[in-house]
Design a protein around this motif. Structure first.
Motif, PDB file in Angstrom:
ATOM      1  N   ILE A  78       0.842  -1.197   0.000  1.00 41.54           N
ATOM      2  CA  ILE A  78       0.000   0.000   0.000  1.00 41.54           C
ATOM      3  C   ILE A  78       0.879   1.250   0.000  1.00 41.54           C
ATOM      4  O   ILE A  78       1.660   1.455   0.926  1.00 41.54           O
ATOM      5  CB  ILE A  78      -0.926   0.056   1.237  1.00 41.54           C
ATOM      6  CG1 ILE A  78      -1.667  -1.257   1.438  1.00 41.54           C
ATOM      7  CG2 ILE A  78      -1.913   1.218   1.108  1.00 41.54           C
ATOM      8  CD1 ILE A  78      -2.441  -1.333   2.743  1.00 41.54           C
TER       9      ILE A  78
ATOM     10  N   SER B 142       3.803  -1.193   3.698  1.00 41.27           N
ATOM     11  CA  SER B 142       3.236   0.131   3.487  1.00 41.27           C
ATOM     12  C   SER B 142       4.353   1.160   3.406  1.00 41.27           C
ATOM     13  O   SER B 142       5.401   0.989   4.022  1.00 41.27           O
ATOM     14  CB  SER B 142       2.267   0.496   4.609  1.00 41.27           C
ATOM     15  OG  SER B 142       2.967   0.692   5.825  1.00 41.27           O
TER      16      SER B 142
ATOM     17  N   ALA C 298       0.702   5.376   4.513  1.00 43.46           N
ATOM     18  CA  ALA C 298      -0.153   4.193   4.364  1.00 43.46           C
ATOM     19  C   ALA C 298      -0.218   3.415   5.680  1.00 43.46           C
ATOM     20  O   ALA C 298      -1.171   2.671   5.922  1.00 43.46           O
ATOM     21  CB  ALA C 298       0.340   3.292   3.236  1.00 43.46           C
TER      22      ALA C 298
END
Length: 194
Positions: free
Chosen positions: A73, A107, A111
């Protein structure tokens, strides 16, 4: 073939997503060939922080977590409405399902706030955007996270990072979790990192 889901929120930073597309793309064609990256979002068309438009390969509603081996992400900007998607319950549920299945989650930058909001970081070590003028670390702490003052934090199966410059390192760490250190060194060498 190991499949990585690149979960995109509207307002994501293109550079933070591109590190994953490039590292896993290079691995597919020049590394051990065992990875495939699929993009997904809540909408059929997404606009990045700086107005770059992206069409994800699938919608969040069509994701079957069992078909994937890892989740990535990228972060984004509040001014570009990143948190509208990143805090959406459908987005958060995907994160929870990957975590419940024990699959690696990576991430970049903010994120980590999605991970925190989902509840998977409660009592865990993590980091997020670390500029001294930013409130993001305090926000992450509000989710019960043990916020660390590190460039990158790896706790169990979760990778979090402190700013956009960490992107390639995060992508390579995820590649290592899915393949091997030797393979990562080969891909880094071919990409000019060594």
């Amino acid at each position: 073939m190991k499949k990585i889901l690149l979960l995109l929120a509207n307002g994501f930073e293109a550079v933070e997503a591109s590190v994953f597309t490039d590292v896993f793309g290079w691995n597919k064609f020049e590394g051990d060939g065992t990875t495939e990256l699929i993009t997904a979002g809540l909408h059929p068309k997404l606009t990045c922080t700086w107005n770059f438009t992206v069409i994800p390969e699938m919608l969040v509603s069509d994701i079957n977590v069992k078909e994937f081996d890892a989740l990535a992400i990228p972060g984004g900007f509040e001014e570009a409405n990143f948190y509208e998607d990143a805090y959406d319950e459908r987005f958060l549920q995907v994160i929870r399902e990957f975590h419940e299945a024990g699959k690696p989650i990576a991430s970049v930058c903010v994120a980590a706030l999605s991970l925190g909001k989902s509840g998977i970081l409660e009592g865990e070590k993590a980091t997020t955007y670390n500029h001294p003028t930013s409130i993001r670390r305090a926000q992450l702490r509000e989710f019960g996270v043990l916020v660390q003052d590190d460039y990158i934090v790896v706790d169990h199966n979760i990778i979090t990072s402190s700013n956009p410059s960490t992107g390639f390192d995060v992508a390579f760490l995820l590649l290592e979790k899915l393949t091997s250190l030797e393979n990562v060194q080969q891909v880094k060498n071919l990409m000019g990192f060594n």
